[in-house]
Design a protein around this motif. Structure first.
Motif, mmCIF file in Angstrom:
data_model
loop_
_atom_site.group_PDB
_atom_site.id
_atom_site.type_symbol
_atom_site.label_atom_id
_atom_site.label_comp_id
_atom_site.label_asym_id
_atom_site.label_seq_id
_atom_site.Cartn_x
_atom_site.Cartn_y
_atom_site.Cartn_z
ATOM 1 N N PHE A 36 -4.918 7.534 -0.511
ATOM 2 C CA PHE A 36 -5.789 6.340 -0.121
ATOM 3 C C PHE A 36 -4.928 4.987 0.135
ATOM 4 N N THR A 37 -4.015 4.808 -0.662
ATOM 5 C CA THR A 37 -3.429 3.398 -0.508
ATOM 6 C C THR A 37 -2.348 3.808 0.735
ATOM 7 N N THR A 38 -1.628 4.978 0.684
ATOM 8 C CA THR A 38 -0.767 5.321 2.040
ATOM 9 C C THR A 38 -1.264 5.115 3.443
ATOM 10 N N SER A 39 -2.569 5.624 3.538
ATOM 11 C CA SER A 39 -3.430 5.219 4.511
ATOM 12 C C SER A 39 -3.453 3.896 5.080
ATOM 13 N N LYS A 40 -3.502 2.794 3.952
ATOM 14 C CA LYS A 40 -3.731 1.552 4.141
ATOM 15 C C LYS A 40 -2.185 0.944 4.446
ATOM 16 N N GLY A 41 -1.136 1.553 3.728
ATOM 17 C CA GLY A 41 0.163 1.073 4.021
ATOM 18 C C GLY A 41 0.701 1.483 5.341
ATOM 19 N N VAL A 42 0.555 2.859 5.823
ATOM 20 C CA VAL A 42 0.972 2.870 7.153
ATOM 21 C C VAL A 42 0.274 2.475 8.292
ATOM 22 N N TRP A 101 0.708 -1.120 0.035
ATOM 23 C CA TRP A 101 -0.033 0.062 -0.021
ATOM 24 C C TRP A 101 0.781 1.248 -0.007
ATOM 25 N N MET A 102 2.232 1.168 0.256
ATOM 26 C CA MET A 102 3.003 2.338 0.334
ATOM 27 C C MET A 102 3.676 2.585 -1.169
ATOM 28 N N THR A 103 4.143 1.665 -1.683
ATOM 29 C CA THR A 103 4.810 1.837 -2.962
ATOM 30 C C THR A 103 3.918 2.454 -3.964
ATOM 31 N N PRO A 104 2.525 2.597 -4.073
ATOM 32 C CA PRO A 104 1.884 3.601 -4.856
ATOM 33 C C PRO A 104 2.135 5.104 -4.839
ATOM 34 N N ILE A 105 2.830 5.611 -3.771
ATOM 35 C CA ILE A 105 3.387 6.951 -3.724
ATOM 36 C C ILE A 105 4.483 7.295 -4.704
ATOM 37 N N LEU A 106 5.353 6.161 -5.121
ATOM 38 C CA LEU A 106 6.383 6.077 -6.044
ATOM 39 C C LEU A 106 5.590 6.030 -7.348
ATOM 40 N N LEU A 120 -1.530 11.511 -7.293
ATOM 41 C CA LEU A 120 -0.759 11.761 -5.817
ATOM 42 C C LEU A 120 -2.204 11.689 -4.826
ATOM 43 N N GLY A 121 -3.206 12.058 -5.169
ATOM 44 C CA GLY A 121 -4.467 12.128 -4.199
ATOM 45 C C GLY A 121 -4.720 10.714 -4.169
ATOM 46 N N ALA A 122 -4.889 9.804 -5.326
ATOM 47 C CA ALA A 122 -5.315 8.493 -5.303
ATOM 48 C C ALA A 122 -4.160 7.865 -4.310
ATOM 49 N N SER A 123 -3.084 8.042 -4.271
ATOM 50 C CA SER A 123 -2.123 7.436 -3.362
ATOM 51 C C SER A 123 -2.367 7.898 -2.040
#
Length: 575
Positions: free
Chosen positions: A487-493, A80-85, A482-485
């Motif tokens: 969502f995935t960042t919240s899951k990753g963290v 869920w964190m790699t989507p930032i990249l 970036l905005g969509a990421s």
């Protein structure tokens, strides 16, 4: 007479060669159908790993409860964190389509390797093989890297198939994220029933092989839809644009702001139109960042890093405004990560027999209840609740995105309390029957866990959908990936924090309770009820923080409506 220009998408959408696209031949649900097929199979593949991963680690690699749970959440956190990249690469360089295509190829290679690791006799026969463990984790993290290219871009590409400057398409877009999440949970449903059953009763080779084949076919289906897709051109690094604003405002922090916002630096509308960028009007929020647009004669060198136009400043403001809400999503993500770890481990200690023939439900199949409740809730929400709510609120979404967000947070408090009560009941029955062994089964139906799994599905229908829609909708146009990421960042963290919290609680309670902590390999002598109670406390505090942040949050001005308004005014004046 219809103008020629009106036949083309007005939101800057182009084809793969950078040419304007016709509305009638591209986009809308026709294009989304190919994207949704991919998402169903991708979710099937991901859930086919995640749903049973804790079982594989404990059964095949002989890891303890805490270690296996942490390995699952650490991997999920990476996924869920790699989507930032991936979002950065898409927004800055390659665009959503090419970033997604590269990511999906890497994803498929990881799935193939994972299938080979669990299938090859040389690796499968050696239980303690370090090579087996290493190859298994290598495959998992290749999949995580592939997800970085797919997750933030596939949903953004889907939402981009609707032109907000065309009223009918804009109305359809309001339902997109409901049905997008619905499709992802269709993949979950198939995985949590058929795939998990195959893994438990037939074998891991077929259990991982079928999703791999499905993923490969879905990529081909996605490619068939290429002629129908609309694309947005990359506008450069969002991180660089935001860094320029922050540094420029900091370098001029002593300078006063003009009383009239029109005195701040801004480019002409023609310059933005040439670049395919939507001009953003000045807002009064976060005025400290406005200093980046103060045109001072003192700052004569490196102007891109000392002077930024208002639109660039407003883009940065929009992202900064999202950060407090991003922080609030971490606790719910910690709680939802329990579905594939401790919730499943609870199920392994309960009676899972159904019917006279004693059919055993695989523990990971319990997650299907979350999916079923989610699917039902989304349909009822979109088809029943929204039309009724619209009559009273006059909001095209029925209720606001943050109101929907808040309902989901309330449900997470209820979920943790429910899980605590269910665990107390399980431990009570275990004590009554003298069940204390690690592999002993508590004479209590596994369906006692149904409420916590079902409520999680209901919560997802509110929180997960609203998170995805909110972070996409409130991000500026050139930073949608970036905005969509977020969502995935919240899951990753949340997954990483779950590992940290679980380890800290386990170690702390062991030290302070004579080596008998809350979470042990033997759940029959553990105290998961205490741990769930602790999560309920965190969820309640988080809900209070959300209420405070949401109370002061100001939604972004609808630039599309502003454009229509200005165009209409110009038309009247010219007449």
């Amino acid at each position: 007479m219809v103008l020629v220009e009106e036949k083309y998408a007005q939101d800057g959408a182009v084809d793969l060669k950078g040419r304007p696209v016709l509305r009638s031949k591209t986009g809308k649900w026709k294009a989304c159908s190919f994207i949704i097929v991919y998402e169903i199979f991708e979710r099937l593949a991901y859930q086919g790993i995640a749903a049973n991963l804790v079982i594989y680690l404990t059964r095949e690699l002989h890891q303890g409860t805490v270690k296996a749970s942490n390995n699952v959440t650490n991997w999920s956190g990476t996924v869920w964190m790699t989507p930032i990249l991936g979002a950065y690469v898409a927004d800055a360089y390659l665009g959503q389509f090419w970033t997604f295509l590269i990511g999906s190829t890497i994803y498929l290679l990881g799935m193939i390797l994972l299938t080979l690791v669990v299938s090859l006799r040389a690796l499968r026969s050696s239980e303690d093989s370090s090579m087996k463990v290493g190859m298994f984790y290598l495959a998992l993290y290749i999949i995580a890297i592939g997800n970085g290219g797919t997750k933030p871009n596939i949903s953004t590409l889907g939402a981009g198939q609707f032109d907000e400057f065309e009223p009918k398409e804009k109305a359809q877009k309001l339902s997109f994220f409901n049905w997008w999440v619905f499709s992802t949970f269709i993949g979950f449903l198939i995985s949590e029933t058929g795939v998990v059953y195959i893994q438990d009763n037939v074998g891991w080779s077929i259990g991982y092989g079928l999703p791999t084949v499905g993923l490969g076919i879905s990529i081909l289906v996605f490619l068939v839809g290429v002629p129908f897709y609309r694309h947005k051109l990359p506008l450069g690094s969002p991180f660089t644009r935001m860094a320029k604003v922050i540094l420029a405002s900091f370098s001029k922090w002593k300078l006063p702001l003009p009383n009239d916002p029109n005195d701040l630096y801004e480019l002409s509308l023609e310059e933005y139109t040439k670049k395919g960028i939507t001009k953003i009007d000045h807002t009064s929020s976060l005025r400290c960042l406005d200093k980046a647009a103060v045109d001072s004669e003192i700052m004569t060198t490196k102007r891109p890093w000392t002077l930024c136009p208002i639109t660039q400043v407003e883009e940065t403001k929009k992202i900064v405004k999202l950060l407090p809400l991003l922080l609030i999503t971490f606790i719910p993500s910690i709680i939802s990560s329990q579905i594939h770890t401790l919730f499943i481990k609870q199920g392994t200690t309960l009676d899972r027999k159904i019917g006279h023939h004693g059919f055993n439900i695989p523990p990971a199949c319990l997650a299907v209840f979350t999916t079923i409740f989610m699917l039902i809730s989304i349909v009822l929400y979109d088809r029943c609740f929204v039309p009724i709510a619209q009559r009273y609120t006059k909001n095209p979404r029925g209720i606001t995105m943050l109101q929907r967000f808040g309902v989901g947070l309330v449900l997470h408090v209820v979920i943790t309390i429910t899980a605590c009560l269910a665990e107390r009941k399980r431990l009570s029955v275990a004590r009554e029957h003298g069940v204390v062994g690690k592999k002993e089964i508590v004479p209590l139906s596994v369906f006692i866990l149904l409420p916590q799994f079902g409520l999680m599905g209901l919560a997802d229908a509110f929180l997960e959908v609203s998170k995805q829609e909110f972070f996409y909708d409130q991000a500026p146009e050139g930073m949608k990936s970036l905005g969509a990421s977020f969502f995935t960042t919240s899951k990753g963290v949340g997954n990483f924090l779950s590992s940290i919290v679980l380890t800290m609680v386990s170690n702390f309670t062991k030290r302070n309770n004579g080596q008998k902590g809350w979470i042990l390999d033997n759940l029959n002598v553990s105290h998961l009820d205490y741990y769930y109670g602790f999560l309920a406390f965190l969820a309640f505090i988080n809900l209070i923080l959300f209420w405070f942040v949401a109370k002061f949050y100001v939604y972004n001005v609808d630039q599309v409506n502003n454009k229509y308004s200005k165009d209409n005014n110009n038309h009247v004046n010219s007449s």
